[in-house]
Structure formats: C-alpha cells, structure tokens
Design an enzyme around this catalytic site. Sequence first.
Site, short mmCIF file in Angstrom:
data_model
loop_
_atom_site.label_atom_id
_atom_site.label_comp_id
_atom_site.label_asym_id
_atom_site.label_seq_id
_atom_site.Cartn_x
_atom_site.Cartn_y
_atom_site.Cartn_z
CE LYS A 33 -2.46 -2.24 11.67
NZ LYS A 33 -1.21 -0.96 11.20
CG ASN A 81 -9.75 -8.19 3.21
OD1 ASN A 81 -10.46 -7.58 4.28
ND2 ASN A 81 -8.96 -9.17 3.60
CB ILE A 94 -0.96 -0.05 1.28
CG1 ILE A 94 -1.87 -1.38 1.30
CG2 ILE A 94 -2.10 1.24 1.11
CD1 ILE A 94 -2.46 -1.41 2.68
CG ASN A 109 6.73 -8.33 3.91
OD1 ASN A 109 6.87 -9.52 3.41
ND2 ASN A 109 5.55 -8.21 4.12
N GLY A 161 -7.91 -16.82 14.54
CA GLY A 161 -7.77 -15.54 14.59
C GLY A 161 -8.76 -14.96 13.28
CB SER A 188 -6.73 -3.20 10.28
OG SER A 188 -7.39 -4.34 10.04
CG LEU A 226 -7.93 -15.21 -1.09
CD1 LEU A 226 -7.83 -16.79 -0.94
CD2 LEU A 226 -9.54 -14.84 -0.98
CE1 TYR A 253 -2.02 -5.72 11.24
CE2 TYR A 253 -4.21 -6.86 10.88
CZ TYR A 253 -3.18 -5.87 10.72
OH TYR A 253 -3.57 -4.52 9.67
NE ARG A 291 -11.73 -11.46 6.65
CZ ARG A 291 -12.63 -12.50 7.02
NH1 ARG A 291 -13.85 -12.48 6.89
NH2 ARG A 291 -11.92 -13.31 7.99
#
Length: 337
Positions: free
Chosen positions: A154, A179, A12, A35, A297, A125, A200, A150, A231
């Site tokens: 947030k 997402n 992003i 990453n 989760g 998120s 995904l 995670y 989602r």
Amino acid sequence: MKILVTGGLGFIGSHTVVELQSEGFEVVIIDNLSNSSEEVMVGIEAISNIKPIFEKLDLREKSAVQSFFEKHHDIKGVIHFAASKAVGESVENPLLYYENNLSTLIYLLQELQKKDEASFIFSSSCTVYGQAEKMPITEDAPIQSAMSPYGNTKQIGEEIITDVAKVSNIKAILLRYFNPVGSHPSAEIGELPIGVPQNLVPFITQTGMGLREKLSVYGDDYPTPDGTAVRDYIHVVDLAKAHVIALKRLLENKNLEKVETFNLGTGTGSSVLEVINAFEKVSDKKLNYQIVGRREGDITSAYANTDKANEVLGWKAQSTLEESLASAWMWEQKIRG
C-alpha cells in the site's frame, strides 16, 4: 459516465458499485474471482435493479488489461480495489502480495496515462502508518516502516501513483481506510470470505453461527485499556459512499492537488473485547473465545482523525459499531439460512 471498479465483486467493491449505480454511473467490474463469487452480481442487481458489466479478468495479465481498455476506451474513472489484503498471509507469502498488488496497479496506470484525462481512486489503508506515534491518526502522520508486506504494497502503491500523476494527466485520491465491517442493509451483499476468515468480524459472526468452534483473540497484553488491540471499525456502506464522493471530486475538478489523501474511519477506537461485547449485545449470543499469542504484523492501536474527510470531502461516517455488527449478523444469518 463509465467507471471501472476493479475487485468490484469483493466486499468493499460490491458496496461501492451499488452506490455508484444509485448515483447514475455506468459501472464496469473487473474481478478474477480469487476471493469473491459471481453470485455477488445477483445481490448488486437485486438492490439497484441494474446489472453492471462484468469482465472476468486477472489484472496480472498485461495483455488482458490492454485489450480491456481497447474495448472500453470511454472509461472516465477507475476505483481500484483489486488486491490481496490479509496481513498474516502477506507475511507468509510476500511475493504473491508484491506481484498481485503492484503489477496490477502498474498495468492499470500504464493504460490510463494514454488518456487525455483520468480520475483514479486508490484503495489504500491505515497500515501505511505502521504503529503511529499519536492517536487519532491524521493524514500528516509519518509513514512508518511497514509492519507487513501487505502494508508495504500500500505504501509503494501510493508512491507509484504520486510519481505517475506528476508526469501524466492522471489525478488521484488515496483513501486510507481503517477496518471495514458490516453489510448492506438489504442483506443482499456483505462480507463473504473464502475459507477461514482473516478479519475479526466475519470470524465473530461465523462463531456466532456455530461454524467456528471458537474465536481466537490475538494477545491481551497490549498497552490498551483491556489489553486487546484497538481498531477503528467503519461500516462498509459509509466507506462506499466516500468513494463516490471522492470520484465526483476528481471528475468535477474540485481537487486542489494532483494527488490528495484522506483517512476514512469513524474516529473512534474499539478494542477486540469491546467488539465481542457489542456483538453479544446485538445478537443475543454468547461467544466462545480464547486469548492466544499475538499475531506477527499486528499493531497495538489505530484509529482515524477524520477532520479532513469531514471538512474537505463533506463526508462523515454515520453508523455506530453496534449498527455495523447488527448488519453483519443479519447478513451471516441470511447466507447460512
């Protein structure tokens, strides 16, 4: 006007850098490359004809953050993406997530509160809502107990920013997104997960390319129309544009509160099987997938009510799910070229 984008070589972040540069902002990127890759700079420059300033830096090193702000003392705003973001990994390694996602935020805010004025955009998120009781999810939905470390980082991050804004000259917008998928239409930048994808769509595109033998669908016993989790998949370019609009809102003092919150999504929920079917349609590929057990989760369903972002920010997602998947597929084909 100089803007810092942390994690600016990530998925992003890189798309947001492109949109900022197209609007005339001078961008400085901080990224520790944990990453991401420095090659993303080539893609950013290819699209915008501008090479942003890049500082390889780990925001967990407080002294390095202090030195950065001494050097770049004229930064007017920060868009903060730098964070670890995989739900499953956070369950397995919670301390990594608490250190990486919270200490980095604290060190940034400590530097910003020294300024007369600072604008801060936080990459939050929809995980802060946990499993929301009502769909679509509005910004007023209760913050549920986090389903993962995670998601908890947030929630805590939002609380830290809100507390600091009360007693400083920092003003902030918390962007809770759903997402993000897809890639830039130029296919110069896109989602490039290191190792096995946690999300995904890159797993779908890698399976389509034959890099993965099969796609695992986690659970088909959810209380949804086809039993798979639902989602809200938003095109990353739409998401990036929202960050620029939010930043301008703060810089132009149009915000009505010190801290404002907006959901960013399409307003439409799609199940895992619907995403697979849409991909097969745009790619003309048959995916090898198998149903496996649920993942710890994961929640059943999450999609956004986007009325507030549409009306207050004047922003609306433009791309359809098929368009998003087509761009992701084009990117995957290019990088495997």
